[in-house]
Scaffold this motif. Structure first.
Motif, PDB file in Angstrom:
ATOM      1  N   THR A  98      78.888  29.030  53.005  1.00 38.08           N
ATOM      2  CA  THR A  98      79.096  30.171  52.118  1.00 38.08           C
ATOM      3  C   THR A  98      80.508  30.824  52.668  1.00 38.08           C
ATOM      4  O   THR A  98      81.322  31.396  51.900  1.00 38.08           O
ATOM      5  N   PHE A  99      80.122  31.445  53.978  1.00 36.12           N
ATOM      6  CA  PHE A  99      81.435  32.362  54.520  1.00 36.12           C
ATOM      7  C   PHE A  99      82.658  31.626  54.796  1.00 36.12           C
ATOM      8  O   PHE A  99      83.695  32.107  54.741  1.00 36.12           O
ATOM      9  N   GLU A 100      82.500  30.251  54.955  1.00 41.07           N
ATOM     10  CA  GLU A 100      83.861  29.610  55.072  1.00 41.07           C
ATOM     11  C   GLU A 100      84.842  29.707  53.960  1.00 41.07           C
ATOM     12  O   GLU A 100      85.844  29.524  53.684  1.00 41.07           O
ATOM     13  N   ALA A 101      84.113  29.705  52.637  1.00 41.35           N
ATOM     14  CA  ALA A 101      84.808  29.768  51.386  1.00 41.35           C
ATOM     15  C   ALA A 101      85.364  31.269  51.185  1.00 41.35           C
ATOM     16  O   ALA A 101      86.077  31.597  50.098  1.00 41.35           O
ATOM     17  N   ALA A 102      84.944  32.289  52.071  1.00 37.55           N
ATOM     18  CA  ALA A 102      85.287  33.673  51.695  1.00 37.55           C
ATOM     19  C   ALA A 102      86.011  34.217  52.675  1.00 37.55           C
ATOM     20  O   ALA A 102      86.903  34.874  52.261  1.00 37.55           O
ATOM     21  N   ILE A 103      85.818  33.841  53.920  1.00 41.65           N
ATOM     22  CA  ILE A 103      86.557  34.525  55.263  1.00 41.65           C
ATOM     23  C   ILE A 103      87.927  33.952  55.032  1.00 41.65           C
ATOM     24  O   ILE A 103      87.902  32.704  55.220  1.00 41.65           O
ATOM     25  N   LEU A 141      82.341  42.645  56.581  1.00 39.75           N
ATOM     26  CA  LEU A 141      83.209  43.949  55.928  1.00 39.75           C
ATOM     27  C   LEU A 141      83.266  45.133  56.848  1.00 39.75           C
ATOM     28  O   LEU A 141      84.384  45.363  57.238  1.00 39.75           O
ATOM     29  N   ASP A 142      82.168  45.446  57.607  1.00 41.17           N
ATOM     30  CA  ASP A 142      82.168  46.460  58.420  1.00 41.17           C
ATOM     31  C   ASP A 142      82.863  46.135  59.544  1.00 41.17           C
ATOM     32  O   ASP A 142      83.658  47.034  60.401  1.00 41.17           O
ATOM     33  N   PRO A 176      88.790  40.096  57.380  1.00 32.97           N
ATOM     34  CA  PRO A 176      89.375  39.839  56.151  1.00 32.97           C
ATOM     35  C   PRO A 176      88.786  38.693  55.153  1.00 32.97           C
ATOM     36  O   PRO A 176      88.518  37.752  55.823  1.00 32.97           O
ATOM     37  N   MET A 177      88.453  39.103  53.940  1.00 33.73           N
ATOM     38  CA  MET A 177      87.807  38.248  52.953  1.00 33.73           C
ATOM     39  C   MET A 177      88.334  38.030  51.579  1.00 33.73           C
ATOM     40  O   MET A 177      89.011  39.174  51.370  1.00 33.73           O
ATOM     41  N   LEU A 209      72.121  30.766  44.701  1.00 35.69           N
ATOM     42  CA  LEU A 209      73.568  31.089  44.313  1.00 35.69           C
ATOM     43  C   LEU A 209      74.196  32.009  45.110  1.00 35.69           C
ATOM     44  O   LEU A 209      73.798  33.081  45.222  1.00 35.69           O
ATOM     45  N   ALA A 210      75.454  31.857  45.742  1.00 34.42           N
ATOM     46  CA  ALA A 210      76.225  32.670  46.329  1.00 34.42           C
ATOM     47  C   ALA A 210      77.703  32.789  45.759  1.00 34.42           C
ATOM     48  O   ALA A 210      78.065  31.346  45.083  1.00 34.42           O
ATOM     49  N   LEU A 211      77.892  33.833  45.241  1.00 31.66           N
ATOM     50  CA  LEU A 211      78.933  34.008  44.135  1.00 31.66           C
ATOM     51  C   LEU A 211      80.216  34.968  44.912  1.00 31.66           C
ATOM     52  O   LEU A 211      79.882  35.886  45.563  1.00 31.66           O
ATOM     53  N   LEU A 212      81.423  34.495  44.586  1.00 30.92           N
ATOM     54  CA  LEU A 212      82.580  35.548  44.694  1.00 30.92           C
ATOM     55  C   LEU A 212      82.750  36.083  43.513  1.00 30.92           C
ATOM     56  O   LEU A 212      83.406  35.438  42.752  1.00 30.92           O
ATOM     57  N   PRO A 213      82.383  37.366  43.213  1.00 30.61           N
ATOM     58  CA  PRO A 213      82.168  37.987  41.860  1.00 30.61           C
ATOM     59  C   PRO A 213      83.592  38.257  41.316  1.00 30.61           C
ATOM     60  O   PRO A 213      83.752  37.936  40.133  1.00 30.61           O
ATOM     61  N   ALA A 214      84.566  38.612  41.884  1.00 31.13           N
ATOM     62  CA  ALA A 214      85.742  38.865  41.343  1.00 31.13           C
ATOM     63  C   ALA A 214      86.430  37.560  40.700  1.00 31.13           C
ATOM     64  O   ALA A 214      87.052  37.693  39.487  1.00 31.13           O
ATOM     65  N   SER A 215      86.440  36.533  41.243  1.00 29.15           N
ATOM     66  CA  SER A 215      87.034  35.547  40.667  1.00 29.15           C
ATOM     67  C   SER A 215      86.065  34.527  39.944  1.00 29.15           C
ATOM     68  O   SER A 215      86.223  33.730  39.150  1.00 29.15           O
TER      69      SER A 215
END
Length: 147
Positions: free
Chosen positions: A8-13, A49-50, A54-55, A89-95
């Motif tokens: 999940t986080f490899e897709a976002a970070i 984020l804290d 960068p994501m 479901l894990a979502l990247l909401p902006a895209s």
């Protein structure tokens, strides 16, 4: 769950910005009443984020299932134990990109769209809440720092 969190986080970070770095995410579940994976993802998103890592986008997650002919989001332990099909479901909401989608049982394709939409809607609601909280935290921190 560790492998799911990693994927999940490899897709976002944005790992390419720190090529020789290691990012470890540790999650400890103190109490569970369903939706454990989603709660871990949402908590880890705030931690990343804290930490200033960068994501691409927030990662927001929600569980959903099909219980008694109804698509439900954010299943409780009792609803999960009912034995109906569930998905995480894990979502990247902006895209609108899906970082992870996992089902634990078969679900007829006629019901899949409703269950997936319930999870996506709930994940977008989580994003709205997390975004508001993060922005409020940044405002408060900048006031305290005198910026």
């Amino acid at each position: 769950m560790g492998l799911q969190l990693r994927q999940t986080f490899e897709a976002a970070i944005l790992t390419q910005l720190h090529p020789r770095s290691q990012i470890d995410i540790y999650v400890q579940v103190l109490q569970a009443d369903g939706g454990t994976y989603a709660a871990c993802v949402n908590a880890a998103t705030l931690a990343v984020l804290d930490a200033g890592i960068p994501m691409r986008d927030f990662v927001c997650a929600c569980s959903a299932g099909f219980v008694d002919g109804t698509a439900l989001a954010d299943l409780s332990h009792v609803e999960e134990a009912a034995g109906g099909p569930q998905l995480a479901l894990a979502l990247l909401p902006a895209s609108g990109q899906i970082a992870l989608l996992e089902m634990d049982a078969r679900l007829h394709e006629d019901h899949l769209e409703r269950v997936l939409e319930a999870a996506a809607r709930a994940a977008r609601d989580v994003h709205t809440l997390l975004d508001r909280v993060v922005r409020q935290h940044v405002r408060e921190a900048s006031i305290l720092l005198g910026d």
